[in-house]
Design a protein around this motif. Structure first.
Motif, PDB file in Angstrom:
ATOM      1  N   ALA A   1      50.039  47.358  38.372  1.00 35.33           N
ATOM      2  CA  ALA A   1      49.357  46.070  39.200  1.00 35.33           C
ATOM      3  C   ALA A   1      48.057  46.023  39.088  1.00 35.33           C
ATOM      4  N   VAL A   2      47.163  47.461  38.963  1.00 35.20           N
ATOM      5  CA  VAL A   2      45.919  47.362  38.793  1.00 35.20           C
ATOM      6  C   VAL A   2      45.278  47.067  37.131  1.00 35.20           C
ATOM      7  N   ASP A   3      46.194  47.472  36.463  1.00 33.11           N
ATOM      8  CA  ASP A   3      46.013  47.001  34.976  1.00 33.11           C
ATOM      9  C   ASP A   3      46.211  45.682  34.830  1.00 33.11           C
ATOM     10  N   PHE A   4      47.145  45.010  35.580  1.00 31.62           N
ATOM     11  CA  PHE A   4      47.263  43.360  35.436  1.00 31.62           C
ATOM     12  C   PHE A   4      45.933  42.778  36.033  1.00 31.62           C
ATOM     13  N   LEU A   5      45.539  43.251  37.091  1.00 28.94           N
ATOM     14  CA  LEU A   5      44.464  42.577  37.744  1.00 28.94           C
ATOM     15  C   LEU A   5      43.353  42.844  36.822  1.00 28.94           C
ATOM     16  N   GLY A   6      43.044  44.100  36.281  1.00 23.26           N
ATOM     17  CA  GLY A   6      42.051  44.119  35.522  1.00 23.26           C
ATOM     18  C   GLY A   6      41.902  43.272  34.087  1.00 23.26           C
ATOM     19  N   ASP A   7      43.148  43.108  33.529  1.00 16.71           N
ATOM     20  CA  ASP A   7      43.425  42.167  32.416  1.00 16.71           C
ATOM     21  C   ASP A   7      42.733  40.853  32.913  1.00 16.71           C
ATOM     22  N   LEU A   8      43.527  40.513  34.142  1.00 18.02           N
ATOM     23  CA  LEU A   8      43.507  38.996  34.743  1.00 18.02           C
ATOM     24  C   LEU A   8      41.661  38.840  34.875  1.00 18.02           C
ATOM     25  N   LYS A   9      40.839  39.798  35.260  1.00 19.80           N
ATOM     26  CA  LYS A   9      39.508  39.810  35.277  1.00 19.80           C
ATOM     27  C   LYS A   9      38.987  39.512  33.943  1.00 19.80           C
ATOM     28  N   ARG A  10      39.198  40.133  32.971  1.00 21.45           N
ATOM     29  CA  ARG A  10      38.727  40.232  31.636  1.00 21.45           C
ATOM     30  C   ARG A  10      38.880  38.699  31.240  1.00 21.45           C
ATOM     31  N   VAL A  11      40.056  38.022  31.497  1.00 22.79           N
ATOM     32  CA  VAL A  11      40.399  36.617  31.168  1.00 22.79           C
ATOM     33  C   VAL A  11      39.617  35.514  32.054  1.00 22.79           C
ATOM     34  N   LEU A  12      39.350  35.888  33.275  1.00 24.31           N
ATOM     35  CA  LEU A  12      38.620  34.705  34.066  1.00 24.31           C
ATOM     36  C   LEU A  12      37.117  35.010  33.981  1.00 24.31           C
TER      37      LEU A  12
ATOM     38  N   PRO B   1      35.062  35.090  31.284  1.00 25.30           N
ATOM     39  CA  PRO B   1      34.539  34.511  30.453  1.00 25.30           C
ATOM     40  C   PRO B   1      34.731  32.865  30.958  1.00 25.30           C
ATOM     41  N   LEU B   2      35.842  32.639  31.642  1.00 29.26           N
ATOM     42  CA  LEU B   2      35.866  31.195  31.932  1.00 29.26           C
ATOM     43  C   LEU B   2      35.029  30.767  33.221  1.00 29.26           C
ATOM     44  N   HIS B   3      34.645  31.789  33.800  1.00 26.20           N
ATOM     45  CA  HIS B   3      33.675  31.540  34.864  1.00 26.20           C
ATOM     46  C   HIS B   3      32.224  31.240  34.182  1.00 26.20           C
ATOM     47  N   ALA B   4      31.781  32.023  33.326  1.00 25.59           N
ATOM     48  CA  ALA B   4      30.635  31.873  32.521  1.00 25.59           C
ATOM     49  C   ALA B   4      30.723  30.320  31.724  1.00 25.59           C
ATOM     50  N   PHE B   5      31.852  29.926  31.331  1.00 22.80           N
ATOM     51  CA  PHE B   5      31.965  28.711  30.599  1.00 22.80           C
ATOM     52  C   PHE B   5      31.676  27.478  31.604  1.00 22.80           C
ATOM     53  N   THR B   6      32.391  27.800  32.773  1.00 18.69           N
ATOM     54  CA  THR B   6      32.122  26.676  33.882  1.00 18.69           C
ATOM     55  C   THR B   6      30.401  26.591  34.064  1.00 18.69           C
ATOM     56  N   ALA B   7      29.946  27.540  34.174  1.00 18.50           N
ATOM     57  CA  ALA B   7      28.346  27.608  34.684  1.00 18.50           C
ATOM     58  C   ALA B   7      27.651  27.134  33.534  1.00 18.50           C
ATOM     59  N   TRP B   8      28.132  27.176  32.332  1.00 23.26           N
ATOM     60  CA  TRP B   8      27.373  26.837  31.140  1.00 23.26           C
ATOM     61  C   TRP B   8      27.373  25.028  31.275  1.00 23.26           C
ATOM     62  N   SER B   9      28.354  24.491  31.691  1.00 22.25           N
ATOM     63  CA  SER B   9      28.392  23.016  31.672  1.00 22.25           C
ATOM     64  C   SER B   9      28.167  22.170  30.581  1.00 22.25           C
ATOM     65  N   ALA B  10      28.619  22.725  29.326  1.00 19.40           N
ATOM     66  CA  ALA B  10      28.356  22.043  28.201  1.00 19.40           C
ATOM     67  C   ALA B  10      29.431  20.806  28.153  1.00 19.40           C
TER      68      ALA B  10
END
Length: 178
Positions: free
Chosen positions: A37-48, A50-59
């Protein structure tokens, strides 16, 4: 009146005992489930992240809003799950202490995880699965739009080479499918 044990009672006791022993086993039981479960959450964090950075970029604001909305849907269940899980780290995590002095508290936490939290892990995965699929689709559409836009903005000679490699019709078909 009879107070004996039937064969079904004995089979039930054996099954429950076996399940409890499995839950206490560090390599196959609750500790393994916890670490997965902890590994799953770590993988999920690695996915989310960059997506958060993308939304802040607003291109690409349309995609940014949709991606941000899906990330927000995922964020709350994860935060609730993490709040419930942190108390298990000392007993089930990678650095769980061993030894007789920690045996009873550790066994108690393992049984708690097995009985209550393992079902919550499945529930969390089900809650976020749809949103992860939507995010995947959004990212595929974004990639196709970026390829199409780049193709349109290239000088004629490069555009012709690019169009021979990736036909505009193919991009259109893929965009329609997503």
């Amino acid at each position: 009146m009879s107070f004996g044990w039937s064969a079904g009672d004995i089979a039930t006791v054996i099954a429950v005992t076996y399940n409890l022993i499995q839950a206490l086993d560090d390599t196959h039981g609750a500790a393994k489930d916890y670490r997965e479960a902890v590994d799953f959450l770590g993988d999920l964090k690695r996915v989310l992240e960059p997506l958060h950075a993308f939304t802040a970029w607003s291109a690409y604001p349309t995609y940014g809003r949709e991606i941000g909305k899906q990330v927000d849907h995922i964020k709350k269940p994860i935060e609730e799950f993490l709040d419930a899980v942190l108390k298990y780290e000392p007993s089930l995590g990678q650095r769980a202490r061993s030894g007789w002095q920690n045996c009873v508290p550790s066994a108690f936490r393992k049984l708690q995880w097995y009985i209550f939290m393992s079902k919550k892990v499945l529930s969390l995965r089900m809650k976020i699965e749809l949103h992860m699929r939507i995010l995947d689709s959004l990212m595929q559409r974004l990639t196709l739009d970026l390829v199409w836009t780049a193709q349109q903005q290239l000088p004629d000679t490069l555009r012709n080479v690019f169009q021979e490699t990736i036909r505009p019709e193919l991009i259109g078909i893929l965009r329609d499918c997503l």
